[in-house]
Design a protein around this motif. Structure first.
Motif, PDB file in Angstrom:
ATOM      1  N   VAL A 139       1.834  -0.666  -4.916  1.00  0.00           N
ATOM      2  CA  VAL A 139       2.949  -0.918  -5.821  1.00  0.00           C
ATOM      3  C   VAL A 139       2.947  -2.388  -6.218  1.00  0.00           C
ATOM      4  O   VAL A 139       2.526  -3.262  -5.449  1.00  0.00           O
ATOM      5  CB  VAL A 139       4.310  -0.551  -5.196  1.00  0.00           C
ATOM      6  N   ASN A 140       3.412  -2.649  -7.428  1.00  0.00           N
ATOM      7  CA  ASN A 140       3.465  -4.012  -7.925  1.00  0.00           C
ATOM      8  C   ASN A 140       4.635  -4.783  -7.316  1.00  0.00           C
ATOM      9  O   ASN A 140       5.638  -4.198  -6.894  1.00  0.00           O
ATOM     10  CB  ASN A 140       3.618  -4.010  -9.452  1.00  0.00           C
ATOM     11  N   ASN A 141       4.488  -6.106  -7.292  1.00  0.00           N
ATOM     12  CA  ASN A 141       5.601  -6.968  -6.924  1.00  0.00           C
ATOM     13  C   ASN A 141       6.406  -7.251  -8.192  1.00  0.00           C
ATOM     14  O   ASN A 141       6.061  -8.130  -8.973  1.00  0.00           O
ATOM     15  CB  ASN A 141       5.092  -8.286  -6.337  1.00  0.00           C
ATOM     16  N   VAL A 142       7.440  -6.465  -8.410  1.00  0.00           N
ATOM     17  CA  VAL A 142       8.267  -6.642  -9.600  1.00  0.00           C
ATOM     18  C   VAL A 142       9.384  -7.630  -9.255  1.00  0.00           C
ATOM     19  O   VAL A 142      10.217  -7.354  -8.393  1.00  0.00           O
ATOM     20  CB  VAL A 142       8.849  -5.307 -10.093  1.00  0.00           C
ATOM     21  N   PHE A 143       9.363  -8.773  -9.890  1.00  0.00           N
ATOM     22  CA  PHE A 143      10.306  -9.843  -9.582  1.00  0.00           C
ATOM     23  C   PHE A 143      11.740  -9.325  -9.576  1.00  0.00           C
ATOM     24  O   PHE A 143      12.122  -8.564 -10.469  1.00  0.00           O
ATOM     25  CB  PHE A 143      10.163 -10.956 -10.643  1.00  0.00           C
ATOM     26  N   ALA A 179       0.835  -1.202   0.000  1.00  0.00           N
ATOM     27  CA  ALA A 179       0.000   0.000   0.000  1.00  0.00           C
ATOM     28  C   ALA A 179       0.868   1.249   0.000  1.00  0.00           C
ATOM     29  O   ALA A 179       1.734   1.413   0.863  1.00  0.00           O
ATOM     30  CB  ALA A 179      -0.922   0.002   1.206  1.00  0.00           C
ATOM     31  N   LYS A 180       0.624   2.143  -0.980  1.00  0.00           N
ATOM     32  CA  LYS A 180       1.424   3.371  -1.113  1.00  0.00           C
ATOM     33  C   LYS A 180       0.864   4.420  -0.158  1.00  0.00           C
ATOM     34  O   LYS A 180       0.011   5.227  -0.509  1.00  0.00           O
ATOM     35  CB  LYS A 180       1.378   3.873  -2.553  1.00  0.00           C
ATOM     36  N   MET A 181       1.357   4.378   1.090  1.00  0.00           N
ATOM     37  CA  MET A 181       0.935   5.313   2.115  1.00  0.00           C
ATOM     38  C   MET A 181       1.898   6.503   2.151  1.00  0.00           C
ATOM     39  O   MET A 181       3.097   6.343   1.895  1.00  0.00           O
ATOM     40  CB  MET A 181       0.914   4.633   3.489  1.00  0.00           C
ATOM     41  N   VAL A 190      -7.014  -6.451   1.896  1.00  0.00           N
ATOM     42  CA  VAL A 190      -6.063  -5.786   1.013  1.00  0.00           C
ATOM     43  C   VAL A 190      -6.281  -6.283  -0.413  1.00  0.00           C
ATOM     44  O   VAL A 190      -6.605  -7.453  -0.638  1.00  0.00           O
ATOM     45  CB  VAL A 190      -4.618  -6.075   1.467  1.00  0.00           C
ATOM     46  N   ASP A 191      -6.132  -5.400  -1.378  1.00  0.00           N
ATOM     47  CA  ASP A 191      -6.367  -5.750  -2.772  1.00  0.00           C
ATOM     48  C   ASP A 191      -5.588  -7.004  -3.177  1.00  0.00           C
ATOM     49  O   ASP A 191      -4.402  -7.143  -2.853  1.00  0.00           O
ATOM     50  CB  ASP A 191      -5.956  -4.573  -3.653  1.00  0.00           C
ATOM     51  N   SER A 192      -6.251  -7.896  -3.877  1.00  0.00           N
ATOM     52  CA  SER A 192      -5.634  -9.173  -4.252  1.00  0.00           C
ATOM     53  C   SER A 192      -4.450  -9.004  -5.198  1.00  0.00           C
ATOM     54  O   SER A 192      -3.610  -9.904  -5.323  1.00  0.00           O
ATOM     55  CB  SER A 192      -6.671 -10.088  -4.901  1.00  0.00           C
TER      56      SER A 192
END
Length: 295
Positions: free
Chosen positions: A80-84, A55-57, A275-277
């Motif tokens: 934010v995305n989980n960027v490998f 979450a971008k807090m 939390v968003d999936s």
């Protein structure tokens, strides 16, 4: 001393984290001191985003008393995305209070204007912080990210009580004690917006990390910009300057006024949505700049 006070419902647009000191509402942006000790060896850091979360807090500079809220893009909460190979933020992320990157100031080093926010900080200690926690940190260095044409300094620091704090005194020590962390950090900042359609971020100084002395100068400079923000009305009309501690500032308010601001915000409700999936998804990005972490 400082307490985080939740308001609204987590994972919704109305969720906020306010702050009190000894029971009195304060602004984390303006009322928490820059330095945590008289010798100015350590800075305060407001933790907006704990490590491994998405979450971008951020401290909301537009709202009275500057609570932490989740960033919103096109009416939706931002994650934010989980960027490998990363998951969420790879350090505790937050802000240095009483600093401000002035959007009217062109930095002599980066040739770009400030991003209109407090200085960002990444805390690289071993503990996963709590959202809203106020840490006392040792400054180690800084990198100059250029985000959509704006200067966005990233201060690197460590909790003064962390087991590794005694071994880390400058940016060079980080590579010796925690090899790969600085490369991973630069890689993360370069690519993290790319999955959303944004360009990769760039860096001044060819991405070279600057040392503690340089970082200390950036902190002092942005503290000067913050002082001008509070002293001179009209410097930035989109920044809420209400505070309870900065004498002769145009935003100085009373305890009763601050309490009234807090009391108008809906009470905390823990029964919010999940939390968003999307925070469990992975994204893959082809690097255009090689980092050792990806070699």
């Amino acid at each position: 001393m400082y307490s985080a006070v939740e308001r609204g419902t987590p994972n919704t647009l109305d969720y906020r984290i306010f702050y009190t000191k000894d029971g009195v509402p304060i602004s984390p942006f303006h009322d928490i001191p820059l330095y945590s000790d008289d010798s100015q060896q350590y800075c305060n850091m407001v933790v907006e985003i704990p490590r491994w979360t998405n979450a971008k807090m951020e401290i909301c500079k537009e709202e009275s008393l500057n609570p932490i809220k989740q960033d919103v893009k096109k009416g939706k909460l931002r994650y934010v995305n989980n960027v490998f190979p990363y998951h969420g933020y790879i350090w505790n992320y937050g802000a240095i209070p009483q600093t401000w990157e002035d959007p009217a100031h062109v930095d002599a080093n980066t040739k770009a204007k400030g991003d209109n926010d407090p200085l960002d900080a990444v805390e690289i200690g071993s503990a996963v912080a709590a959202r809203g926690e106020v840490k006392q940190v040792k400054i180690l260095g800084v990198i100059a990210m250029i985000d959509e044409g704006e200067t966005d300094w990233k201060i690197v620091c460590i909790d003064r009580n962390d087991p590794l704090a005694g071994q880390l005194n400058d940016i060079g020590d980080v590579e010796k004690v925690m090899p790969g962390y600085l490369e991973a950090t630069r890689d993360w900042f370069r690519i993290y917006k790319f999955p959303t359609g944004k360009p990769m971020n760039e860096f001044a100084f060819d991405g070279v990390w600057k040392d503690k002395a340089f970082a200390d100068n950036i902190i002092k400079e942005t503290n000067g910009h913050w002082k001008a923000l509070l002293s001179n009305k009209g410097v930035a009309d989109d920044v809420a300057t209400q505070n309870l501690s900065v004498q002769n500032s145009h935003g100085l308010i009373s305890v009763d006024e601050a309490t009234s601001i807090l009391n108008k915000v809906p009470a905390a409700d823990s029964a919010g949505p999940a939390v968003d999936s999307s925070t469990q998804n992975q994204c893959f990005v082809k690097r255009t700049v090689s980092e050792n972490v990806c070699a």
